[in-house]
Enzyme design. Structure first.
Site, PDB file in Angstrom:
ATOM      1  N   LYS A   6       0.896  -1.170   0.000  1.00 38.37           N
ATOM      2  CA  LYS A   6       0.000   0.000   0.000  1.00 38.37           C
ATOM      3  C   LYS A   6       0.927   1.210   0.000  1.00 38.37           C
ATOM      4  CE  LYS A   6      -1.674   3.067   1.910  1.00 38.37           C
ATOM      5  NZ  LYS A   6      -1.448   4.483   1.481  1.00 38.37           N
ATOM      6  N   GLU A  34      10.065   1.899  10.237  1.00 41.07           N
ATOM      7  CA  GLU A  34      11.085   2.907   9.921  1.00 41.07           C
ATOM      8  C   GLU A  34      10.384   4.242  10.082  1.00 41.07           C
ATOM      9  OE1 GLU A  34      14.216   2.515   9.165  1.00 41.07           O
ATOM     10  OE2 GLU A  34      14.311   0.364   8.847  1.00 41.07           O
ATOM     11  N   CYS A  44      14.184  11.318   5.999  1.00 43.86           N
ATOM     12  CA  CYS A  44      13.964  11.023   7.418  1.00 43.86           C
ATOM     13  C   CYS A  44      15.277  11.045   8.196  1.00 43.86           C
ATOM     14  CB  CYS A  44      13.287   9.680   7.551  1.00 43.86           C
ATOM     15  SG  CYS A  44      13.979   8.455   6.470  1.00 43.86           S
ATOM     16  N   GLU A  92      10.520  16.682  14.328  1.00 41.01           N
ATOM     17  CA  GLU A  92      10.907  16.498  12.933  1.00 41.01           C
ATOM     18  C   GLU A  92      10.120  17.479  12.061  1.00 41.01           C
ATOM     19  OE1 GLU A  92       9.592  12.902  10.908  1.00 41.01           O
ATOM     20  OE2 GLU A  92      11.652  12.714  10.254  1.00 41.01           O
TER      21      GLU A  92
HETATM   22  P1  NAD Z   1       2.361   8.815   7.234  1.00 42.47           P
HETATM   23  O1  NAD Z   1       2.757   8.004   8.402  1.00 42.47           O
HETATM   24  O2  NAD Z   1       1.111   9.606   7.319  1.00 42.47           O
HETATM   25  O3  NAD Z   1       2.186   7.895   5.930  1.00 42.47           O
HETATM   26  C1  NAD Z   1       3.054   6.853   5.585  1.00 42.47           C
HETATM   27  C2  NAD Z   1       2.240   5.711   4.991  1.00 42.47           C
HETATM   28  O4  NAD Z   1       1.338   5.216   5.980  1.00 42.47           O
HETATM   29  C3  NAD Z   1       1.373   6.125   3.802  1.00 42.47           C
HETATM   30  O5  NAD Z   1       1.318   5.072   2.871  1.00 42.47           O
HETATM   31  C4  NAD Z   1       0.009   6.315   4.432  1.00 42.47           C
HETATM   32  O6  NAD Z   1      -1.045   6.154   3.539  1.00 42.47           O
HETATM   33  C5  NAD Z   1       0.019   5.218   5.486  1.00 42.47           C
HETATM   34  N1  NAD Z   1      -0.915   5.437   6.595  1.00 42.47           N
HETATM   35  C6  NAD Z   1      -1.367   6.614   7.103  1.00 42.47           C
HETATM   36  N2  NAD Z   1      -2.233   6.385   8.112  1.00 42.47           N
HETATM   37  C7  NAD Z   1      -2.303   5.038   8.268  1.00 42.47           C
HETATM   38  C8  NAD Z   1      -3.034   4.188   9.161  1.00 42.47           C
HETATM   39  N3  NAD Z   1      -3.846   4.667  10.090  1.00 42.47           N
HETATM   40  N4  NAD Z   1      -2.856   2.855   9.046  1.00 42.47           N
HETATM   41  C9  NAD Z   1      -2.036   2.346   8.118  1.00 42.47           C
HETATM   42  N5  NAD Z   1      -1.348   3.094   7.225  1.00 42.47           N
HETATM   43  C10 NAD Z   1      -1.477   4.430   7.307  1.00 42.47           C
HETATM   44  O7  NAD Z   1       3.608   9.676   6.913  1.00 42.47           O
HETATM   45  P2  NAD Z   1       3.761  10.838   5.873  1.00 42.47           P
HETATM   46  O8  NAD Z   1       3.325  12.090   6.533  1.00 42.47           O
HETATM   47  O9  NAD Z   1       3.120  10.481   4.592  1.00 42.47           O
HETATM   48  O10 NAD Z   1       5.352  10.788   5.673  1.00 42.47           O
HETATM   49  C11 NAD Z   1       6.248  11.595   6.366  1.00 42.47           C
HETATM   50  C12 NAD Z   1       6.762  10.918   7.608  1.00 42.47           C
HETATM   51  O11 NAD Z   1       7.370   9.660   7.322  1.00 42.47           O
HETATM   52  C13 NAD Z   1       7.828  11.711   8.279  1.00 42.47           C
HETATM   53  O12 NAD Z   1       7.534  11.833   9.639  1.00 42.47           O
HETATM   54  C14 NAD Z   1       9.112  10.906   8.080  1.00 42.47           C
HETATM   55  O13 NAD Z   1      10.040  10.997   9.085  1.00 42.47           O
HETATM   56  C15 NAD Z   1       8.621   9.529   7.978  1.00 42.47           C
HETATM   57  N6  NAD Z   1       9.545   8.750   7.160  1.00 42.47           N
HETATM   58  C16 NAD Z   1      10.435   7.904   7.739  1.00 42.47           C
HETATM   59  C17 NAD Z   1      11.329   7.184   6.982  1.00 42.47           C
HETATM   60  C18 NAD Z   1      12.319   6.218   7.564  1.00 42.47           C
HETATM   61  O14 NAD Z   1      12.948   5.472   6.841  1.00 42.47           O
HETATM   62  N7  NAD Z   1      12.546   6.184   8.831  1.00 42.47           N
HETATM   63  C19 NAD Z   1      11.294   7.318   5.622  1.00 42.47           C
HETATM   64  C20 NAD Z   1      10.388   8.183   5.051  1.00 42.47           C
HETATM   65  C21 NAD Z   1       9.520   8.889   5.836  1.00 42.47           C
END
Ligand code: NAD
Length: 463
Positions: A170, A245, A279, A371
């Site tokens: 997803k 992650e 990140c 962050e």
């Molecule tokens: P997010 O957590 O909202 O979304 C990430 C993924 O999770 C998306 O596919 C989203 O659709 C899904 N998602 C959202 N709500 C969900 C739920 N309730 N249940 C299951 N899946 C769900 O994050 P974002 O705002 O899109 O991305 C930015 C964040 O991601 C930042 O905080 C960044 O630090 C983090 N990030 C971390 C890494 C890493 O490797 N550590 C890499 C990239 C991004």
């Protein structure tokens, strides 16, 4: 941009169960570039069933054959390099050169690394009178973010395939077109039907349905700490494996023995990478009090090269732009001093944020703790090395980090940092080195052999 109006399930593009769609927008010009279906729990269920049905045969496929399929995926991705880069530019806003070199080049290389690992890895080991079998965990639910759209997918799918797992992906709702291109590459590579499945959709609907599905054996999630925590709790309640992650707030410790201009310029470049959306970005620059003013002047000079719309792209969405500008305003309100950039949008159209440098940042400020996920650097002052280590570790996160200085001294500081990775004097990214976080930055590791073991479970036979 090409957009499929179906889900890739069981080896074919199928109609979605519902009629809702997600609109994909180019963040550089705010124009609509495509629509993809918004998956429901029914789509997720169909995909998990397909993955479950494909699992026994794929798990039993000899590793050399799995390696050959992963190599074919790599080749299919490489053959589409231009299309992938253009798509990442269109839906993420990445400048074309960066889209080619990193957003496309890195995942192709990571796929190649797992083709090699699958062929060479010892899926069996001897421990005294036991033979330990390393077996695939089962069906993997992979949930990925938008910031490195293809890399995040490949960093989960390639090791899962190498291990013998089947997958339901997803991807992030902001970057589904890149995920659809990946599904095309998988299809072209001739993976057996159901081994890889794609359900596009919203996190709270399709993502949650996948994380909660009883037919998923391991949830591998990359994204925000808030969502990761929920996914971890759900997986824990179901006694299910989970890999997370999450976010970061990494420190860049510049020791007095460092080449200051080089360290500051590299530190700024690290944060501006991917328009500030990495990140592991080293967003807290820690400088000795005697070199502080010089470092601030050097940072102002270095950041001037990052002209929005040229060397640095927009943020992925209006929401992220608003969020980052809000953090910049908070920084000002809490008493930090803007020396470059600021909250005003640098361009009329597009979700751009001005590359921003804050001086006089103290460790308890919001912009030193949370962050931001944008092109914003906070420069902090330290008294001595112990103070630098204390400030570096004063974070709920622990994902990346850097130390600049005389090598032995720099390594000694790196050993004291509570974080999963530290770059010494600009050490290059290594796609075979384990990547992942200490503390609230996550659970588990990605990339290389460590990334592969996340998808394996052990069975011990005693003789
Ligand atoms: P997010 O957590 O909202 O979304 C990430 C993924 O999770 C998306 O596919 C989203 O659709 C899904 N998602 C959202 N709500 C969900 C739920 N309730 N249940 C299951 N899946 C769900 O994050 P974002 O705002 O899109 O991305 C930015 C964040 O991601 C930042 O905080 C960044 O630090 C983090 N990030 C971390 C890494 C890493 O490797 N550590 C890499 C990239 C991004």
């Amino acid at each position: 941009m090409k957009a499929h109006d179906g889900m890739y399930i069981g080896g074919q593009w199928r109609d979605a169960a519902g009629a809702d769609t997600i609109t994909v927008v180019n963040p550089a010009d705010e124009q609509i570039i495509g629509q993809v279906p918004a998956g429901t729990a029914d789509d997720v269920d169909a995909a998990v069933r397909a993955a479950r049905a494909a699992f026994p045969a794929w798990a039993a496929t000899p590793p050399a054959e799995r390696a050959a399929r992963i190599a074919a995926v790599r080749d299919a991705l490489a053959a589409r390099a231009d299309e992938i880069a253009a798509t990442v530019t269109a839906e993420l806003g990445a400048p074309p050169k960066f889209a080619q070199a990193v957003h496309t080049g890195l995942p192709v290389a990571v796929a190649g690394s797992y083709a090699e690992l699958a062929a060479s890895y010892a899926f069996e080991e001897k421990v005294g009178n036991s033979t330990v079998l390393l077996e695939p965990v089962g069906v993997v639910g992979a949930i990925t973010p938008w910031n490195y759209p293809l890399h995040q997918i490949v960093a989960k799918v390639a090791p899962a395939l190498a291990a013998g797992c089947t997958i339901v992906l997803k991807p992030a709702e902001d970057t589904p077109l890149t995920a659809q291109l990946f599904a095309e590459a998988v299809d072209e590579a001739g993976l057996p039907a159901g081994v890889f499945n794609l359900v596009t959709g919203l996190g709270a609907v399709a993502g949650q349905a996948l994380a909660e599905h009883p037919g998923v054996d391991l949830v591998s999630f990359t994204g925000s700490t808030a969502v990761g925590r929920r996914i971890g709790a759900t997986a824990g309640a179901a006694v299910k494996r989970v890999a997370l992650e999450l976010g970061g707030k990494s420190a860049n410790v510049i020791l007095p023995s460092a080449d200051l201009p080089k360290a500051v310029a590299a530190g700024i470049a690290d944060v501006m990478r991917n328009s500030g959306q990495s990140c592991n970005a080293q967003t807290r620059m820690l400088v000795h009090k005697d070199q502080y003013d010089e470092a601030v002047a050097l940072a102002v000079e270095a950041v001037a090269a990052y002209v929005p719309g040229e060397r640095i792209g927009p943020l992925v969405s209006a929401k992220q732009q608003q969020r980052v500008r809000g953090y910049i305003e908070t920084g000002v309100a809490e008493g930090a001093r803007i020396v470059a950039g600021g909250p005003e949008a640098p361009r009329e159209t597009g979700y751009y944020v001005a590359p921003t440098v804050f001086a006089d940042v103290t460790p308890e400020m919001t912009i030193a703790q949370e962050e931001i996920f944008g092109p914003v650097v906070a420069i902090l002052r330290y008294e001595d090395v112990d103070d630098a280590v204390r400030i570096a570790n004063d974070s709920v996160y622990g994902l990346g980090g850097a130390v600049w200085g005389e090598q032995e001294e720099a390594v000694a500081v790196a050993r004291r940092m509570d974080t999963g990775q530290v770059d010494i004097n600009g050490g290059r990214f290594n796609l075979l080195a384990p990547f992942g976080g200490y503390k609230r930055s996550g659970v588990g590791r990605e990339l290389g052999a460590h990334g592969l073991t996340e998808y394996l479970q052990t069975k011990s036979l005693q003789f």
